[in-house]
Design a protein around this motif. Sequence first.
Motif, PDB file in Angstrom:
ATOM      1  N   LYS A  63       0.793  -1.232   0.058  1.00 45.62           N
ATOM      2  CA  LYS A  63      -0.003  -0.093  -0.087  1.00 45.62           C
ATOM      3  C   LYS A  63       0.799   1.209   0.019  1.00 45.62           C
ATOM      4  O   LYS A  63       0.668   2.291  -0.664  1.00 45.62           O
ATOM      5  N   GLU A  64       1.920   1.231   0.928  1.00 45.92           N
ATOM      6  CA  GLU A  64       2.869   2.281   0.900  1.00 45.92           C
ATOM      7  C   GLU A  64       3.495   2.661  -0.387  1.00 45.92           C
ATOM      8  O   GLU A  64       3.705   3.768  -0.758  1.00 45.92           O
ATOM      9  N   LEU A  65       3.948   1.658  -1.276  1.00 46.03           N
ATOM     10  CA  LEU A  65       4.625   1.770  -2.401  1.00 46.03           C
ATOM     11  C   LEU A  65       3.721   1.768  -3.548  1.00 46.03           C
ATOM     12  O   LEU A  65       3.985   1.969  -4.801  1.00 46.03           O
ATOM     13  N   GLY A  66       2.182   1.738  -3.417  1.00 44.82           N
ATOM     14  CA  GLY A  66       1.294   2.064  -4.374  1.00 44.82           C
ATOM     15  C   GLY A  66       1.088   0.771  -5.382  1.00 44.82           C
ATOM     16  O   GLY A  66       0.602   0.691  -6.380  1.00 44.82           O
ATOM     17  N   ILE A  67       1.503  -0.523  -4.818  1.00 41.73           N
ATOM     18  CA  ILE A  67       1.117  -1.568  -5.454  1.00 41.73           C
ATOM     19  C   ILE A  67      -0.185  -2.356  -5.295  1.00 41.73           C
ATOM     20  O   ILE A  67      -0.594  -2.303  -4.275  1.00 41.73           O
ATOM     21  N   THR A  68      -1.093  -2.215  -6.292  1.00 41.85           N
ATOM     22  CA  THR A  68      -2.175  -2.510  -6.113  1.00 41.85           C
ATOM     23  C   THR A  68      -2.656  -4.081  -6.606  1.00 41.85           C
ATOM     24  O   THR A  68      -3.834  -4.701  -6.135  1.00 41.85           O
TER      25      THR A  68
END
Length: 176
Positions: free
Chosen positions: A165-170
């Motif tokens: 979530k922190e890295l924006g990986i969905t």
Amino acid sequence: MKKAIKLTLAVALLMGSTSLFAQKFGRINTQEIIMAMPETKTMQTNMEAYGKEIQDNIETMQVEFNTKYQDYQKNYNTLTDMAKEMKEKELQDLQGRIQEFQGRAQQEYQKKQNELLAPIIEKAKNAIDKISAAGGYLVVFDTSTGSLAYFDEATLTDISADVRKELGITETPAAK
């Protein structure tokens, strides 16, 4: 790495069993996180293009060698001894340059891959550090390194979802 883990666990055990149970331990598969990052996919695309460029150069050199070798074989009977010797030397030199280029290209490929991967690893590490500190984890084990002989997964909290979530990986990781 193993010594650091053992030392950390030994210190935690010495602090007393009551305080040990109050501590939070986490686990993460860093390799899985890094492979899921969009930056890694971009790096892989760049490396494929770079590898193709190198391979094209090697093939061009090999075609030149093969053409000269075929010409040498075709004209072998009509060449003087001196001309044969010069052609053989030329072929040996060309073959040596091809081998040297392949060795240097392999080193350059590895160097470029390391240069492109370093900021990705740093970004993942920073996210792991941020999530670990925010979550109050005493220790977070990296399960991708295989440095643990044994651990009870039920006692460790997997922080991968928070780091993703922190890295924006969905996207979610593939089932094992």
